[in-house]
Design an enzyme around this catalytic site. Structure first.
Site, mmCIF file in Angstrom:
data_model
loop_
_atom_site.group_PDB
_atom_site.id
_atom_site.type_symbol
_atom_site.label_atom_id
_atom_site.label_comp_id
_atom_site.label_asym_id
_atom_site.label_seq_id
_atom_site.Cartn_x
_atom_site.Cartn_y
_atom_site.Cartn_z
ATOM 1 N N GLU A 180 -11.361 9.343 18.927
ATOM 2 C CA GLU A 180 -12.788 9.506 18.616
ATOM 3 C C GLU A 180 -13.305 8.269 17.884
ATOM 4 O OE1 GLU A 180 -11.686 13.026 16.514
ATOM 5 O OE2 GLU A 180 -12.306 12.189 14.585
ATOM 6 N N CYS A 230 -56.470 -17.906 5.930
ATOM 7 C CA CYS A 230 -55.336 -18.518 6.639
ATOM 8 C C CYS A 230 -55.304 -17.988 8.087
ATOM 9 C CB CYS A 230 -54.046 -18.174 5.899
ATOM 10 S SG CYS A 230 -52.555 -18.614 6.792
ATOM 11 N N LYS A 278 -14.698 5.687 15.166
ATOM 12 C CA LYS A 278 -14.565 5.524 13.718
ATOM 13 C C LYS A 278 -15.956 5.155 13.218
ATOM 14 C CE LYS A 278 -11.771 3.263 10.182
ATOM 15 N NZ LYS A 278 -12.852 3.037 9.262
ATOM 16 N N LYS A 292 -9.203 -0.890 14.720
ATOM 17 C CA LYS A 292 -10.409 -1.615 14.303
ATOM 18 C C LYS A 292 -10.862 -2.573 15.388
ATOM 19 C CE LYS A 292 -11.232 -1.963 10.073
ATOM 20 N NZ LYS A 292 -12.074 -1.328 9.068
ATOM 21 N N CYS A 345 -48.522 -23.715 2.872
ATOM 22 C CA CYS A 345 -48.474 -22.771 3.984
ATOM 23 C C CYS A 345 -48.319 -23.514 5.313
ATOM 24 C CB CYS A 345 -49.753 -21.937 3.996
ATOM 25 S SG CYS A 345 -49.862 -20.904 5.476
ATOM 26 N N TYR A 388 -15.770 15.415 11.153
ATOM 27 C CA TYR A 388 -14.637 15.209 12.046
ATOM 28 C C TYR A 388 -13.314 15.786 11.560
ATOM 29 C CZ TYR A 388 -14.675 11.192 8.866
ATOM 30 O OH TYR A 388 -14.745 10.409 7.760
ATOM 31 N N ASP A 409 -19.004 4.113 11.070
ATOM 32 C CA ASP A 409 -19.069 3.150 9.981
ATOM 33 C C ASP A 409 -20.154 3.558 9.000
ATOM 34 O OD1 ASP A 409 -18.431 0.975 8.539
ATOM 35 O OD2 ASP A 409 -19.316 -0.505 9.884
ATOM 36 N N CYS A 420 -48.667 -17.326 0.719
ATOM 37 C CA CYS A 420 -49.928 -18.017 0.948
ATOM 38 C C CYS A 420 -51.019 -17.022 0.596
ATOM 39 C CB CYS A 420 -50.037 -18.431 2.414
ATOM 40 S SG CYS A 420 -51.700 -18.958 2.847
ATOM 41 N N CYS A 455 -51.928 -22.957 7.161
ATOM 42 C CA CYS A 455 -53.209 -23.476 6.673
ATOM 43 C C CYS A 455 -53.065 -24.593 5.639
ATOM 44 C CB CYS A 455 -54.026 -22.327 6.079
ATOM 45 S SG CYS A 455 -53.295 -21.675 4.577
HETATM 46 S S1 IVH Z 1 -10.094 10.987 9.758
HETATM 47 C C1 IVH Z 1 -7.140 12.724 6.840
HETATM 48 N N1 IVH Z 1 -11.900 10.392 11.571
HETATM 49 O O1 IVH Z 1 -12.576 5.978 8.057
HETATM 50 C C2 IVH Z 1 -8.260 12.368 7.743
HETATM 51 N N2 IVH Z 1 -11.942 9.195 9.523
HETATM 52 O O2 IVH Z 1 -10.779 3.891 7.061
HETATM 53 C C3 IVH Z 1 -8.880 11.095 7.378
HETATM 54 N N3 IVH Z 1 -13.769 7.572 9.345
HETATM 55 O O3 IVH Z 1 -11.888 7.468 4.957
HETATM 56 C C4 IVH Z 1 -10.085 10.697 8.053
HETATM 57 N N4 IVH Z 1 -14.651 7.958 11.330
HETATM 58 O O4 IVH Z 1 -14.250 7.760 5.967
HETATM 59 C C5 IVH Z 1 -11.426 10.121 10.338
HETATM 60 N N5 IVH Z 1 -13.458 9.995 13.241
HETATM 61 C C6 IVH Z 1 -12.990 9.728 12.019
HETATM 62 C C7 IVH Z 1 -13.576 8.771 11.184
HETATM 63 C C8 IVH Z 1 -13.012 8.521 9.930
HETATM 64 C C9 IVH Z 1 -14.756 7.263 10.203
HETATM 65 C C10 IVH Z 1 -13.604 6.919 8.020
HETATM 66 C C11 IVH Z 1 -13.235 7.880 6.916
HETATM 67 C C12 IVH Z 1 -11.951 7.338 6.345
HETATM 68 C C13 IVH Z 1 -12.019 5.902 6.762
HETATM 69 C C14 IVH Z 1 -10.653 5.256 6.776
#
Ligand code: IVH
Length: 717
Positions: A135, A475, A137, A358, A452, A248, A139, A470, A455
């Site tokens: 799934e 202007c 990750k 990552k 500016c 999640y 941000d 300005c 002008c």
């Molecule tokens: S699982 C024990 N699933 O990534 C379960 N984390 O770098 C731990 N994060 O602290 C988390 N998407 O804040 C999980 N689909 C996802 C995630 C996720 C983002 C973040 C989460 C975690 C950090 C670790």
């Protein structure tokens, strides 16, 4: 998710409630239905992204619920959709212990890392092949939510993983997070869910534009923006930030006795169901959360067998990265079988059953060749770095705003420097840093202009701001930008005008200021190359149509500093006529939603400037509508506090319109005759209500004409 008949029923109730907007008393017995209808639409909009109602109707129903609850505060429930809006400010955040530590994830960066990890997992499990759930990750900022007896009772930040900040009030502002969910059907009385709050790329860009407009440095990425937002003092401010949340992970739950049971202890059917149905899987837990109304990565996740398929999906998803509305910085791969997760266990730092993959940071290096200065609509002068064109995350970048003098100093930028650039938030590129170690003697310092660029008038620096401005009212660039803003889609929406035409007409001497939009000499246009009779007609129609745009569009179009679309709506609702602002003090304005000290000052200054009022008078003379036709004057109308009931057939007005008229002036509609009724308006063939009212001395019994006279007198008052 919803059957056709469920959708049909919700839609039918939606229509029913929309017919009852002025009749709060009739809604009272159905208030819980109204709440479900609102929850249904919130879920369609915020979780499924498949709305079935427009914003305006949603707002009407929401206001209806507010009105019913206001009249009967005793019926308010904690999970009512109205209870998201925090009334009081957070006074610091209490530190709360997590029930289970919030661990981090191990990182991987390439397929070799994943192959190594898979080998270890297989070895520890004693299996040849593993089922994984893959799934995104997300941000953003991680959160933990606790529900007890189906109600959201606590939300916390990750903090140091052991204890975090209690941010419950702020989390309630996020509409994709249900305030209640039916866990009790599984015998679950307490549950903790983990997830991520994210700010969408679009919301992040808008937010940063706001910061820059105030002379502040923009935030580097949506993650900082999300975590900063969760710590806002004012929950209303959080609501404005358009945050979203993905959930999640179920980290534990307790059943009947409220004793905490770690998820590994799943034994009963309901516990197994909670964790994912047959076989207790992570993907099942995601499904269950989804079914209960949470936005889990149900659609984004994929369950696959073996690490090769994981690698393939991770690559496929990375290719989609730029098309997503939110930022992800990689993927998370989880062993899907919960029993295997338990077998694998965890280190003190991370679970062994999950790993983050990552994505590569989308950065590139290039040369900064020069700085161009641009003056904006509010007079702020922005330096823009001109770069050797370079590809980042699929787009070619050749110029980047470097915001202000402070920013240039902070990043230590010089002409001919090698710079690292990144597409933060995936949309607007930024300079991350310069690489001074690569300087070759050809570098020259960036000298900030003192005049500016449009002008040539001297720039002024406000002590409190990082921005040079300005302040020349004549202007050219600012005047053009003011007109461009005025005709733009979100303001007066004068179609077929557009930036290019404004610049062209301005240069031809046909435009000079906002009112000149309405005195455009079409004869002069007709001789021009590329402007046909048809486009002139379209332009004429669009200009004419804009004269009756709602007041909030006009207010927004004036370009008053700090007045965005939302504030413009609040302001429009506050007056019946734009000229009323001339008599409002800064203190009056500060009482409005969305209007702080700085914004109030700016509005006050705008309307106390004679030049601006003269311009508004000019617009009025040109036929623009400067009044609020739909004023929502509940509190201050001349009929405030008076109750009305209509009976019998009215001749001149429809019942709904008559009720709306009374309400517009602050009157309240009631459903029955009692001593609380002030006016009974009697039409033809009135029956028992009239008889009953005659017995109560205090009720004024009036005809439709008398009602109209009353409404009109109050309007003039
Ligand atoms: S699982 C024990 N699933 O990534 C379960 N984390 O770098 C731990 N994060 O602290 C988390 N998407 O804040 C999980 N689909 C996802 C995630 C996720 C983002 C973040 C989460 C975690 C950090 C670790």
């Amino acid at each position: 998710m919803y059957s056709n008949s469920q959708i049909h029923n919700y839609q039918a109730s939606t229509q029913q409630f929309l017919q009852m907007l002025t009749n709060t008393e009739a809604v009272l017995p159905k208030v819980e239905d109204l709440r479900s209808v609102l929850r249904f639409h919130e879920h369609r909009y915020y979780v499924l992204s498949e709305p079935l109602i427009n914003d305006e109707d949603y707002d009407k129903l929401y206001k209806l619920l507010e009105a019913v609850e206001k009249a009967h505060p005793e019926i308010i429930t904690k999970d009512s959709p109205t209870q998201r809006v925090g009334t009081s400010l957070n006074s610091g955040f209490e530190t709360v212990q997590h029930l289970v530590p919030m661990l981090s994830l191990e990182n991987s960066y390439n397929s070799d890392d994943l192959l190594d990890w898979d080998r270890k997992v297989k070895e520890l499990c004693g299996l040849d092949n593993i089922e994984y759930c893959v799934e995104p990750k997300f941000d953003g900022a991680s959160i933990s939510l606790i529900y007890e007896h189906d109600m959201l009772v606590r939300a916390a930040t990750r903090g140091d993983g052991v204890a975090g900040d209690d941010i419950t009030n702020n989390i309630k502002q996020i509409r994709s997070i249900p305030l209640s969910a039916n866990f009790s059907q599984y015998g679950i009385q307490q549950i903790e869910i983990r997830g991520e709050v994210v700010m969408t790329k679009a919301a992040f860009d808008t937010y940063n534009e706001g910061l820059v407009a105030q002379g502040l440095s923009p935030l580097a990425n949506p993650r900082n923006a999300a975590s900063g937002s969760l710590r806002m003092k004012d929950p209303k401010e959080v609501a404005r930030r358009n945050l979203e949340a993905f959930l999640y992970h179920v980290s534990y739950y307790a059943n009947s006795q409220l004793s905490i049971v770690h998820d590994s202890a799943a034994k009963t059917d309901s516990e197994i169901l909670l964790l994912g149905g047959v076989g207790a899987s992570h993907s099942g837990a995601l499904q269950l959360l989804w079914n209960l109304g949470f936005r889990s990565p149900q659609k984004e996740k994929k369950v696959v067998l073996g690490i090769e398929a994981v690698i393939q999906y991770v690559n496929e998803f990375e290719a989609l990265r730029d098309t997503l509305p939110y930022e992800i910085d990689g993927m998370v791969i989880k062993v899907n079988d919960v029993a295997l997760q338990d077998k694998l266990g965890m280190t003190t730092h991370h679970p062994r059953w999950a790993i983050a993959f990552k994505f590569k940071a989308r950065q590139a290096t290039t040369k900064l060749r020069g700085i161009e200065f641009q003056v904006g609509r509010t007079g702020a002068v922005t330096p823009v770095a001109k770069l050797d064109p370079v590809q980042v995350g699929g787009v070619t970048v050749s110029s980047i705003s470097v915001h202000n003098e402070e920013y240039i100093k902070e990043k230590d930028l010089q002409i001919n420097d090698t710079v690292v650039i990144e597409r933060a938030g995936d949309v607007i590129p930024q300079i991350v840093k310069s690489l001074p170690e690569l300087r070759d003697g050809l570098q020259t310092p960036i000298v900030f202009v003192k005049e500016c660029p449009s002008c040539n008038q001297p720039l002024i620096k406000d002590e409190a701001e990082a921005v040079w401005r300005c302040v020349n009212g004549n202007c050219t660039e600012q005047l053009m930008l003011a007109i461009i803003h005025f005709v733009s889609k979100d303001a007066m929406d004068i179609k077929s005008f557009g930036e290019a035409n404004v610049r062209r007409f301005y240069k031809m001497g046909l435009l000079a200021d906002i009112p000149s939009v309405y005195t455009l000499d079409f004869d002069k246009l007709s001789n021009q190359k590329g402007i046909g009779a048809k486009s002139i007609d379209n332009l004429k129609d669009a200009i004419e149509a804009s004269k009756i745009q709602p007041l909030h569009r006009l207010i927004y179009g004036l370009g008053i500093r700090f007045v965005g679309e939302n504030t413009a709506k609040v302001l429009a609702n506050y007056v019946s006529n734009i000229f009323e602002f001339a008599s409002k003090t800064e203190e009056d304005l500060q009482l409005l939603d969305d209007v702080g000290v700085k914004v109030a000052k700016s509005i006050y200054e705008y309307f106390s400037n004679n030049k601006n009022t003269a311009m508004l008078r000019q617009l009025e003379g040109l036929g623009l509508q400067l009044v609020n036709t739909k004023k929502d004057a509940i509190a201050e109308g001349g009929l405030a506090g008076q109750t009305f009931l209509f009976t019998g057939t009215l001749n001149k007005l429809k019942r709904n319109d008559a009720e709306a008229l009374a309400e517009q002036q602050g009157g309240k509609i009631v459903s029955g005759v009692s001593s609380k009724l002030n006016y009974l308006v009697v039409g033809d063939d009135a029956g028992s209500k009239l008889e009953k009212a005659k017995k109560i001395n205090t009720i004024k019994i009036i005809s439709e004409d008398e009602f109209l006279a009353l409404v009109n007198t109050n309007k003039q008052a």
